[in-house]
Design a protein around this motif. Structure first.
Motif, PDB file in Angstrom:
ATOM      1  N   ARG A 173       0.844  -1.203   0.000  1.00  0.00           N
ATOM      2  CA  ARG A 173       0.000   0.000   0.000  1.00  0.00           C
ATOM      3  C   ARG A 173       0.879   1.252   0.000  1.00  0.00           C
ATOM      4  O   ARG A 173       0.871   2.029   0.958  1.00  0.00           O
ATOM      5  N   LEU A 178      -1.125   4.014   7.251  1.00  0.00           N
ATOM      6  CA  LEU A 178      -1.799   2.928   7.956  1.00  0.00           C
ATOM      7  C   LEU A 178      -1.629   3.120   9.457  1.00  0.00           C
ATOM      8  O   LEU A 178      -0.504   3.289   9.939  1.00  0.00           O
ATOM      9  N   SER A 179      -2.730   3.120  10.170  1.00  0.00           N
ATOM     10  CA  SER A 179      -2.656   3.287  11.618  1.00  0.00           C
ATOM     11  C   SER A 179      -2.022   2.059  12.252  1.00  0.00           C
ATOM     12  O   SER A 179      -1.951   0.986  11.647  1.00  0.00           O
ATOM     13  N   ARG A 180      -1.583   2.218  13.487  1.00  0.00           N
ATOM     14  CA  ARG A 180      -0.994   1.076  14.192  1.00  0.00           C
ATOM     15  C   ARG A 180      -2.021  -0.046  14.347  1.00  0.00           C
ATOM     16  O   ARG A 180      -1.701  -1.221  14.180  1.00  0.00           O
ATOM     17  N   ALA A 181      -3.262   0.320  14.660  1.00  0.00           N
ATOM     18  CA  ALA A 181      -4.303  -0.688  14.824  1.00  0.00           C
ATOM     19  C   ALA A 181      -4.557  -1.431  13.515  1.00  0.00           C
ATOM     20  O   ALA A 181      -4.748  -2.656  13.496  1.00  0.00           O
ATOM     21  N   ARG A 182      -4.555  -0.686  12.413  1.00  0.00           N
ATOM     22  CA  ARG A 182      -4.772  -1.325  11.103  1.00  0.00           C
ATOM     23  C   ARG A 182      -3.628  -2.260  10.757  1.00  0.00           C
ATOM     24  O   ARG A 182      -3.842  -3.370  10.267  1.00  0.00           O
ATOM     25  N   LEU A 183      -2.418  -1.831  11.025  1.00  0.00           N
ATOM     26  CA  LEU A 183      -1.266  -2.677  10.753  1.00  0.00           C
ATOM     27  C   LEU A 183      -1.304  -3.954  11.579  1.00  0.00           C
ATOM     28  O   LEU A 183      -1.032  -5.052  11.079  1.00  0.00           O
ATOM     29  N   SER A 185      -3.956  -5.417  12.726  1.00  0.00           N
ATOM     30  CA  SER A 185      -5.028  -6.245  12.193  1.00  0.00           C
ATOM     31  C   SER A 185      -4.567  -7.019  10.962  1.00  0.00           C
ATOM     32  O   SER A 185      -4.864  -8.205  10.803  1.00  0.00           O
ATOM     33  N   ILE A 186      -3.822  -6.352  10.081  1.00  0.00           N
ATOM     34  CA  ILE A 186      -3.318  -7.006   8.868  1.00  0.00           C
ATOM     35  C   ILE A 186      -2.289  -8.069   9.213  1.00  0.00           C
ATOM     36  O   ILE A 186      -2.326  -9.194   8.693  1.00  0.00           O
ATOM     37  N   ASP A 191      -8.438 -10.706  16.191  1.00  0.00           N
ATOM     38  CA  ASP A 191      -8.858  -9.608  17.066  1.00  0.00           C
ATOM     39  C   ASP A 191      -8.118  -9.622  18.398  1.00  0.00           C
ATOM     40  O   ASP A 191      -8.616  -9.134  19.416  1.00  0.00           O
ATOM     41  N   ASP A 196      -1.031  -1.390  20.762  1.00  0.00           N
ATOM     42  CA  ASP A 196      -0.685  -1.121  19.367  1.00  0.00           C
ATOM     43  C   ASP A 196       0.685  -0.463  19.220  1.00  0.00           C
ATOM     44  O   ASP A 196       1.237  -0.417  18.130  1.00  0.00           O
ATOM     45  N   ARG A 229       3.660   5.013   6.891  1.00  0.00           N
ATOM     46  CA  ARG A 229       3.456   4.778   5.463  1.00  0.00           C
ATOM     47  C   ARG A 229       4.782   4.430   4.824  1.00  0.00           C
ATOM     48  O   ARG A 229       5.854   4.794   5.318  1.00  0.00           O
TER      49      ARG A 229
END
Length: 235
Positions: A173, A178-183, A185-186, A191, A196, A229
């Protein structure tokens, strides 16, 4: 084991062939000409065909041609009493997998059919398996997801699975924050509740490892208050 379609206008030979293949553990289907063989092929879908060349009506060459023109790649061995190079070349050119002249060794015929079945099983397995994911490249940085391998300027960079997934998420990407939470999650794919800020630790490790190859590496940027990013390599 496998179902073998035997095609020959000689009833006595058909009986001998069927007995030999059944003793070898195979199920057999029999046809006295190419037309009947085509009908059985469409209905029963045998795993291999052993077919005589010289038959009234639709002969072995014509049957082979018809099957290949229809896209049917069933393994097929041609049998003939005409032991000539021209016949062999024609049969193979039409798409036959093998060719045997009469009289032949039953043991050799069984072995050749077994070899074709093994080859076909391997081909089917290979086609069923998904192709490995393509490498991800950005300038001198190359990631191989199937091997969890990172190359930077052609040099191997040792990373953990989590570090690889994090770097992969960023490189896939480019230029997106990308937020820490999004990273997380990926990378984790679940969950799981974790702090984070652990992403900061992973990023520091990645930067350090890539800087060991190129001290000027600065492509993983911190976006204060937002996350990280990857600034793509240009040109």
């Amino acid at each position: 084991m496998a179902r073998i379609l035997l095609v020959d206008d000689d009833a006595s030979l058909l009986e001998v062939l069927a007995l030999a293949f059944q003793e070898a553990g195979h199920a057999t289907l029999s046809a006295r000409d190419g037309t009947a063989a085509l009908a059985l092929l469409r209905k029963e879908r045998p795993e291999a065909v052993v077919c005589d060349v010289n038959m009234p009506g639709l002969d072995g060459f014509s049957l082979c041609r018809r099957l290949r023109e229809q896209g049917d790649a069933v393994p097929l061995i041609l049998l003939t009493s005409r032991d000539s190079e021209i016949d062999e070349t024609l049969g193979l050119d039409l798409g036959a997998d093998d060719y045997m002249a009469k009289p032949f060794s039953m043991r050799v015929l069984l072995a050749r059919v077994a070899a074709l079945l093994r080859r076909d099983a391997l081909r089917t397995k290979a086609e069923a398996e998904p192709a490995p994911p393509a490498p991800i490249e950005s300038g001198p940085l190359k990631l191989s997801p199937d091997r969890l391998e990172v190359l930077f300027h052609g040099r191997h960079v040792a990373v953990t699975v989590t570090e690889f997934r994090l770097l992969e998420a960023l490189v896939r990407r480019p230029d997106l924050v990308l937020s820490r939470a999004r990273l997380l999650s990926i990378v984790r794919g679940d969950d799981t509740v974790v702090v984070d800020r652990i992403v900061d630790t992973y990023v520091r490790r990645l930067r350090r490892k890539l800087e060991q190859v190129d001290p000027a590496f600065d492509r993983i940027e911190t976006v204060i208050g937002a996350g990280y990013r990857f600034r793509a390599f240009r040109g």
